[in-house]
Write a protein that holds these residues in place. Structure first.
Motif, PDB file in Angstrom:
ATOM      1  N   SER A   1       1.671  -1.047 -12.128  1.00 21.70           N
ATOM      2  CA  SER A   1       1.722  -2.452 -12.535  1.00 21.70           C
ATOM      3  C   SER A   1       0.892  -2.751 -13.788  1.00 21.70           C
ATOM      4  N   PHE A   2      -0.153  -1.973 -14.044  1.00 25.54           N
ATOM      5  CA  PHE A   2      -1.010  -2.291 -15.187  1.00 25.54           C
ATOM      6  C   PHE A   2      -0.297  -2.154 -16.528  1.00 25.54           C
ATOM      7  N   VAL A   3       0.810  -1.416 -16.579  1.00 23.37           N
ATOM      8  CA  VAL A   3       1.506  -1.251 -17.856  1.00 23.37           C
ATOM      9  C   VAL A   3       2.219  -2.530 -18.281  1.00 23.37           C
ATOM     10  N   ARG A   4       2.276  -3.491 -17.385  1.00 21.35           N
ATOM     11  CA  ARG A   4       2.854  -4.792 -17.736  1.00 21.35           C
ATOM     12  C   ARG A   4       1.775  -5.850 -18.007  1.00 21.35           C
ATOM     13  N   ASN A   5       0.518  -5.409 -18.023  1.00 19.25           N
ATOM     14  CA  ASN A   5      -0.590  -6.318 -18.310  1.00 19.25           C
ATOM     15  C   ASN A   5      -0.455  -6.861 -19.732  1.00 19.25           C
ATOM     16  N   PHE A   6      -0.471  -8.182 -19.835  1.00 23.03           N
ATOM     17  CA  PHE A   6      -0.263  -8.836 -21.128  1.00 23.03           C
ATOM     18  C   PHE A   6      -1.276  -8.396 -22.176  1.00 23.03           C
ATOM     19  N   TRP A   7      -2.545  -8.326 -21.825  1.00 24.82           N
ATOM     20  CA  TRP A   7      -3.602  -8.018 -22.793  1.00 24.82           C
ATOM     21  C   TRP A   7      -3.530  -6.557 -23.251  1.00 24.82           C
ATOM     22  N   PHE A   8      -3.223  -5.675 -22.332  1.00 21.11           N
ATOM     23  CA  PHE A   8      -3.031  -4.268 -22.700  1.00 21.11           C
ATOM     24  C   PHE A   8      -1.886  -4.145 -23.692  1.00 21.11           C
ATOM     25  N   ARG A   9      -0.785  -4.780 -23.385  1.00 20.21           N
ATOM     26  CA  ARG A   9       0.405  -4.672 -24.235  1.00 20.21           C
ATOM     27  C   ARG A   9       0.190  -5.339 -25.589  1.00 20.21           C
ATOM     28  N   LEU A  10      -0.470  -6.506 -25.583  1.00 22.95           N
ATOM     29  CA  LEU A  10      -0.741  -7.188 -26.843  1.00 22.95           C
ATOM     30  C   LEU A  10      -1.651  -6.352 -27.729  1.00 22.95           C
ATOM     31  N   SER A  11      -2.713  -5.792 -27.161  1.00 22.96           N
ATOM     32  CA  SER A  11      -3.623  -4.973 -27.964  1.00 22.96           C
ATOM     33  C   SER A  11      -2.907  -3.722 -28.479  1.00 22.96           C
ATOM     34  N   HIS A  12      -1.992  -3.181 -27.692  1.00 19.24           N
ATOM     35  CA  HIS A  12      -1.249  -2.000 -28.116  1.00 19.24           C
ATOM     36  C   HIS A  12      -0.338  -2.314 -29.304  1.00 19.24           C
ATOM     37  N   VAL A  13       0.422  -3.378 -29.211  1.00 21.21           N
ATOM     38  CA  VAL A  13       1.336  -3.719 -30.308  1.00 21.21           C
ATOM     39  C   VAL A  13       0.558  -4.141 -31.555  1.00 21.21           C
ATOM     40  N   LEU A  14      -0.554  -4.834 -31.395  1.00 24.38           N
ATOM     41  CA  LEU A  14      -1.360  -5.227 -32.556  1.00 24.38           C
ATOM     42  C   LEU A  14      -2.006  -4.019 -33.228  1.00 24.38           C
ATOM     43  N   ALA A  15      -2.449  -3.055 -32.422  1.00 25.74           N
ATOM     44  CA  ALA A  15      -3.055  -1.841 -32.991  1.00 25.74           C
ATOM     45  C   ALA A  15      -2.044  -1.088 -33.852  1.00 25.74           C
ATOM     46  N   MET A  16      -0.829  -0.931 -33.351  1.00 29.70           N
ATOM     47  CA  MET A  16       0.196  -0.228 -34.126  1.00 29.70           C
ATOM     48  C   MET A  16       0.690  -1.084 -35.278  1.00 29.70           C
ATOM     49  N   GLY A  17       0.784  -2.387 -35.062  1.00 26.11           N
ATOM     50  CA  GLY A  17       1.200  -3.293 -36.127  1.00 26.11           C
ATOM     51  C   GLY A  17       0.252  -3.261 -37.310  1.00 26.11           C
ATOM     52  N   TYR A  18      -1.039  -3.134 -37.041  1.00 26.32           N
ATOM     53  CA  TYR A  18      -2.031  -3.047 -38.116  1.00 26.32           C
ATOM     54  C   TYR A  18      -1.814  -1.776 -38.941  1.00 26.32           C
ATOM     55  N   VAL A  19      -1.558  -0.664 -38.265  1.00 25.50           N
ATOM     56  CA  VAL A  19      -1.317   0.606 -38.963  1.00 25.50           C
ATOM     57  C   VAL A  19      -0.079   0.495 -39.856  1.00 25.50           C
ATOM     58  N   VAL A  20       0.985  -0.082 -39.328  1.00 22.90           N
ATOM     59  CA  VAL A  20       2.220  -0.232 -40.100  1.00 22.90           C
ATOM     60  C   VAL A  20       1.985  -1.158 -41.292  1.00 22.90           C
ATOM     61  N   ALA A  21       1.300  -2.268 -41.075  1.00 21.17           N
ATOM     62  CA  ALA A  21       1.062  -3.224 -42.168  1.00 21.17           C
ATOM     63  C   ALA A  21       0.270  -2.581 -43.299  1.00 21.17           C
ATOM     64  N   GLU A  22      -0.800  -1.873 -42.970  1.00 21.96           N
ATOM     65  CA  GLU A  22      -1.598  -1.264 -44.039  1.00 21.96           C
ATOM     66  C   GLU A  22      -0.805  -0.160 -44.740  1.00 21.96           C
ATOM     67  N   SER A  23       0.048   0.548 -44.007  1.00 22.12           N
ATOM     68  CA  SER A  23       0.858   1.597 -44.616  1.00 22.12           C
ATOM     69  C   SER A  23       1.900   1.002 -45.563  1.00 22.12           C
ATOM     70  N   LEU A  24       2.561  -0.070 -45.125  1.00 27.76           N
ATOM     71  CA  LEU A  24       3.568  -0.713 -45.986  1.00 27.76           C
ATOM     72  C   LEU A  24       2.947  -1.332 -47.231  1.00 27.76           C
ATOM     73  N   MET A  25       1.696  -1.770 -47.133  1.00 29.18           N
ATOM     74  CA  MET A  25       0.997  -2.350 -48.288  1.00 29.18           C
ATOM     75  C   MET A  25       0.340  -1.288 -49.158  1.00 29.18           C
ATOM     76  N   GLY A  26       0.392  -0.026 -48.717  1.00 28.40           N
ATOM     77  CA  GLY A  26      -0.222   1.047 -49.502  1.00 28.40           C
ATOM     78  C   GLY A  26      -1.733   1.076 -49.415  1.00 28.40           C
TER      79      GLY A  26
END
Length: 134
Positions: A36-61
């Motif tokens: 059940s913990f894999v559906r935890n909102f805070w876990f999932r939000l932090s996961h997507v934000l962590a990867m989103g940050y990597v993608v954003a900095e990569s796309l911006m060079g």
């Protein structure tokens, strides 16, 4: 002291990478195994934000600030080049860093981020609900 701080920063960076990469695997394993913990909102939000940050900095060079800070600390510690000397540094760098073009990494990051976003669709997090007391 700067060398120790650089190693600690490298370990944090490695933990960040593990969270992003293994986090997606854990989400899917948890879905199939009923965790059940894999559906935890805070876990999932932090996961997507962590990867989103990597993608954003990569796309911006932009070079990852953790890498820049670590390099600066190593130079302050007296290294004539970055990524040499300590045991932690040697092995974590061998696992984390590869010699490929920036475009290659950007494509990998974007594709991985798409998988993370797809996991929101197929394994959606539970929305937060307030418990009503009676």
């Amino acid at each position: 002291m700067n060398g120790l701080l650089a190693d600690l920063l490298l370990l944090f960076h490695f933990a960040y990478v593990l969270f992003v990469v293994l986090g997606l695997a854990v989400i899917w394993m948890g879905f199939f195994l009923g965790w059940s913990f894999v559906r935890n909102f805070w876990f999932r939000l932090s996961h997507v934000l962590a990867m989103g940050y990597v993608v954003a900095e990569s796309l911006m060079g932009v070079v990852c600030p953790l890498t820049l800070w670590e390099n600066e600390l190593r130079l302050r510690a007296g290294s004539d080049s970055v990524y040499q000397n300590s045991f932690i540094q040697y092995w974590v760098h061998r696992v984390m860093f590869y010699d490929a073009s920036a475009l290659t990494f950007t494509i990998i990051y974007v594709l991985f981020f798409c998988l993370v976003l797809l996991s929101f669709w197929f394994v959606p997090p539970r929305l937060l609900r307030r418990r009503v007391r009676r």
